[in-house]
Write an enzyme that holds these catalytic residues in place. Structure first.
Site, PDB file in Angstrom:
ATOM      1  N   GLU A  72       0.844  -1.204   0.000  1.00 23.15           N
ATOM      2  CA  GLU A  72       0.000   0.000   0.000  1.00 23.15           C
ATOM      3  C   GLU A  72       0.877   1.251   0.000  1.00 23.15           C
ATOM      4  O   GLU A  72       0.847   2.035   0.943  1.00 23.15           O
ATOM      5  CB  GLU A  72      -0.883   0.008   1.256  1.00 23.15           C
ATOM      6  CG  GLU A  72      -1.761  -1.217   1.433  1.00 23.15           C
ATOM      7  CD  GLU A  72      -2.376  -1.291   2.836  1.00 23.15           C
ATOM      8  OE1 GLU A  72      -2.010  -0.496   3.721  1.00 23.15           O
ATOM      9  OE2 GLU A  72      -3.220  -2.177   3.034  1.00 23.15           O
ATOM     10  N   GLY A  77       2.153   4.969  -0.685  1.00 23.57           N
ATOM     11  CA  GLY A  77       1.591   6.286  -0.999  1.00 23.57           C
ATOM     12  C   GLY A  77       2.709   7.261  -1.329  1.00 23.57           C
ATOM     13  O   GLY A  77       2.940   7.609  -2.486  1.00 23.57           O
ATOM     14  N   ARG A 124       3.217  19.633   6.457  1.00 21.38           N
ATOM     15  CA  ARG A 124       4.295  18.766   6.968  1.00 21.38           C
ATOM     16  C   ARG A 124       5.368  19.504   7.776  1.00 21.38           C
ATOM     17  O   ARG A 124       5.783  19.008   8.823  1.00 21.38           O
ATOM     18  CB  ARG A 124       4.926  17.967   5.814  1.00 21.38           C
ATOM     19  CG  ARG A 124       3.918  17.050   5.116  1.00 21.38           C
ATOM     20  CD  ARG A 124       4.595  16.071   4.157  1.00 21.38           C
ATOM     21  NE  ARG A 124       5.422  15.142   4.886  1.00 21.38           N
ATOM     22  CZ  ARG A 124       6.744  15.224   4.976  1.00 21.38           C
ATOM     23  NH1 ARG A 124       7.406  16.182   4.361  1.00 21.38           N
ATOM     24  NH2 ARG A 124       7.409  14.349   5.684  1.00 21.38           N
ATOM     25  N   CYS A 152      -1.573  32.923  11.075  1.00 19.24           N
ATOM     26  CA  CYS A 152      -1.313  33.448  12.421  1.00 19.24           C
ATOM     27  C   CYS A 152      -0.907  32.340  13.385  1.00 19.24           C
ATOM     28  O   CYS A 152      -1.625  32.042  14.355  1.00 19.24           O
ATOM     29  CB  CYS A 152      -2.552  34.153  12.955  1.00 19.24           C
ATOM     30  SG  CYS A 152      -2.815  35.692  12.137  1.00 19.24           S
ATOM     31  N   GLU A 153       0.181  31.661  13.080  1.00 16.74           N
ATOM     32  CA  GLU A 153       0.730  30.611  13.936  1.00 16.74           C
ATOM     33  C   GLU A 153       2.244  30.665  13.755  1.00 16.74           C
ATOM     34  O   GLU A 153       2.714  30.685  12.606  1.00 16.74           O
ATOM     35  CB  GLU A 153       0.285  29.202  13.475  1.00 16.74           C
ATOM     36  CG  GLU A 153      -1.197  28.980  13.381  1.00 16.74           C
ATOM     37  CD  GLU A 153      -1.823  28.511  14.681  1.00 16.74           C
ATOM     38  OE1 GLU A 153      -1.086  28.049  15.573  1.00 16.74           O
ATOM     39  OE2 GLU A 153      -3.050  28.621  14.786  1.00 16.74           O
ATOM     40  N   TYR A 205       0.998  13.867   0.943  1.00 14.39           N
ATOM     41  CA  TYR A 205       0.622  14.516   2.206  1.00 14.39           C
ATOM     42  C   TYR A 205       0.795  16.034   2.107  1.00 14.39           C
ATOM     43  O   TYR A 205       1.108  16.693   3.098  1.00 14.39           O
ATOM     44  CB  TYR A 205       1.409  13.912   3.383  1.00 14.39           C
ATOM     45  CG  TYR A 205       1.259  12.400   3.436  1.00 14.39           C
ATOM     46  CD1 TYR A 205       0.058  11.830   3.846  1.00 14.39           C
ATOM     47  CD2 TYR A 205       2.276  11.560   3.011  1.00 14.39           C
ATOM     48  CE1 TYR A 205      -0.106  10.448   3.845  1.00 14.39           C
ATOM     49  CE2 TYR A 205       2.119  10.178   3.003  1.00 14.39           C
ATOM     50  CZ  TYR A 205       0.929   9.637   3.429  1.00 14.39           C
ATOM     51  OH  TYR A 205       0.746   8.275   3.422  1.00 14.39           O
TER      52      TYR A 205
HETATM   53  C1  LIG Z   1      -2.540   1.460   6.557  1.00 15.76           C
HETATM   54  C2  LIG Z   1      -1.671   2.337   5.736  1.00 15.76           C
HETATM   55  N1  LIG Z   1      -1.280   1.896   4.531  1.00 15.76           N
HETATM   56  C3  LIG Z   1      -0.506   2.647   3.727  1.00 15.76           C
HETATM   57  C4  LIG Z   1      -0.083   3.901   4.117  1.00 15.76           C
HETATM   58  C5  LIG Z   1       0.760   4.694   3.184  1.00 15.76           C
HETATM   59  O1  LIG Z   1       1.999   4.970   3.707  1.00 15.76           O
HETATM   60  P1  LIG Z   1       3.120   5.638   2.830  1.00 15.76           P
HETATM   61  O2  LIG Z   1       2.546   6.866   2.239  1.00 15.76           O
HETATM   62  O3  LIG Z   1       4.203   5.935   3.790  1.00 15.76           O
HETATM   63  O4  LIG Z   1       3.536   4.649   1.802  1.00 15.76           O
HETATM   64  C6  LIG Z   1      -0.455   4.392   5.371  1.00 15.76           C
HETATM   65  C7  LIG Z   1       0.012   5.720   5.801  1.00 15.76           C
HETATM   66  O5  LIG Z   1      -0.081   6.143   6.884  1.00 15.76           O
HETATM   67  C8  LIG Z   1      -1.284   3.589   6.195  1.00 15.76           C
HETATM   68  O6  LIG Z   1      -1.696   4.028   7.390  1.00 15.76           O
END
Ligand SMILES: Cc1ncc(COP(=O)(O)O)c(C=O)c1O
Length: 413
Positions: free
Chosen positions: A273, A275, A313, A343-344, A372
């Site tokens: 998975e 991202g 981030r 304003c932070e 992100y």
């Molecule tokens: C369950 C799960 N899968 C996949 C990801 C994707 O992570 P990354 O963007 O670091 O690959 C996350 C990110 O928090 C996650 O919580």
């Protein structure tokens, strides 16, 4: 090579001048390279090639519809973390069977919908959630495909805010308890327990922890099979880190090798998975300098029209993204604290950046902002969400227009 090329005072994205895109679309503006997104997806897919596998792009990193469509047409499946992300995936043309549904707090309505549309698998976070899914599926006269998220008690070396596999973290079922939970659930009439899942954190750069997690979860899956459970897959989550400072990152081939080495002997399909690794380097944020003011000493504040509302981030994790100038300036380098307009005091983009002093109206580019970035943008201070442009085929198109005041107020009376 696809993606961004930088020179002093300029940048191109797949041959398209980044400053020209900003001039046409205004700032703050996210710009993505379609070619690099697809190349990175393919590189990971190819690296895993030796083992039956499926890449489920983690929508949480960036779920702008145009990018999800792009990845779907490249062949990616998805990991969705909410009903909203599932809805985006379906709009992008993703088949429900290509969705894994993760998330630590799925609501009853989200679970109902996931079972109704028949997502590929629901990664359950607890025994209680398995029981709730079982009730929903039984009432509908179907069997829901589920996996259990295991908490292996492995604390990865990353920012504490994005480490998720330690015993004190809220995610999954402790590995000591998980065997009993799985054996129980395997007997329920509304469930098909088809896999085990783990995700120990994001921005992982240490191969040892990745390998330890992979072998722990693969061994656990083998034990379940030995106990007679008919598993189909091992889902090892996302987490592969990228280089934000230009030093060499963990090579995708090595990451893939340790996952495959652990999972291939089980004969099960490997799910991942990713991202950040896919979209992070494929996106930048372009902002305009709106003020320059001296501090004490020879240090300056450079205030941008983008801040924590566009890129959270740095404020949230102390992240340090590289900055590039899109407006050439000569002159001696000075120390600049590049900050946002909010304003932070936490609203910073990059502190202590050394560069020739910019002028109001100059364009600055924040690198590696594709993951992100837009996904975590907010309307704080009633700021409109930024526009997002996708560079493709020698031109660009907006895949998200800038919000208007009417958009901002659309839900209010
Ligand atoms: C369950 C799960 N899968 C996949 C990801 C994707 O992570 P990354 O963007 O670091 O690959 C996350 C990110 O928090 C996650 O919580």
């Amino acid at each position: 090579m696809s993606g961004f090329t930088f020179s002093s005072g300029g940048a191109t994205c797949d041959g398209v001048d980044a400053a020209a895109v900003a001039a046409a679309e205004g700032t703050p503006l996210y710009v993505y390279s379609a070619a690099l997104v697809v190349d990175r997806y393919r590189a990971l897919d190819a690296a895993l090639g030796a083992c039956p596998h499926r890449v489920h792009y983690a929508l949480k990193a960036n779920s702008t519809l145009g990018l999800v469509r792009l990845l779907r047409s490249a062949g990616s499946a998805v990991d969705a973390n909410s009903g909203g992300e599932i809805a985006v995936a379906l709009r992008a043309g993703v088949d429900p069977v290509d969705v894994v549904f993760t998330g630590v707090g799925k609501t009853a309505a989200e679970l109902e919908d996931a079972v109704r549309i028949g997502v590929g698998v629901i990664n359950a976070e607890s025994a209680g959630e398995l029981a709730r899914i079982d009730r929903i599926a039984t009432a509908r006269g179907v069997r829901a495909r589920v996996a259990l998220r295991i908490n292996p008690g492995i604390e990865a070396d990353s920012h504490p805010g994005i480490v998720t596999g330690g015993a004190r973290h809220k995610f999954g079922v402790p590995i000591e308890d998980a065997g009993a939970v799985c054996r129980d659930a395997a007997g329920w009439s509304g469930l098909d327990l088809v896999g085990v899942h783990a995700h120990v954190g994001s921005q992982l750069t240490n191969l040892d922890e990745v390998a330890r997690t992979a072998s722990t979860i693969a061994r656990f899956a083998q034990e379940l099979r030995a106990a007679g459970l008919a598993l189909e897959h091992v889902d090892l989550g996302g987490g592969l880190g990228i280089s934000y400072d230009g030093t060499p990152a963990l090579p995708v081939e090595e990451y893939a090798r340790v996952l495959v080495e652990a999972v291939a002997p089980t004969g099960l399909t490997l799910l991942v998975e990713p991202g950040r690794w896919i979209v992070g380097p494929a996106g930048v944020l372009i902002a305009t300098v709106v003020d320059v003011k001296p501090q004490r000493g020879s240090r300056y504040f450079v205030v941008l029209d983008a801040g924590m509302s566009e890129l959270l981030r740095p404020a949230l994790y102390g992240a340090r993204h590289r900055l590039e100038r899109l407006t050439p300036r000569s002159g001696p380098e000075v120390t600049c604290d590049v900050v946002g307009p909010i304003c932070e005091t936490t609203d910073v983009i990059r502190l202590g950046q050394s560069m020739p002093l910019p002028e109001v109206g100059d364009l600055l580019l924040v690198r590696d902002a594709g993951a992100y970035g837009a996904a975590m943008a907010s309307n704080y201070n009633r700021r409109a969400l930024p526009a997002e442009a996708l560079v493709e085929g020698g031109g660009w198109r907006l895949i998200r227009r800038r919000q208007t005041v009417d958009d901002l107020l659309a839900c209010e009376s």
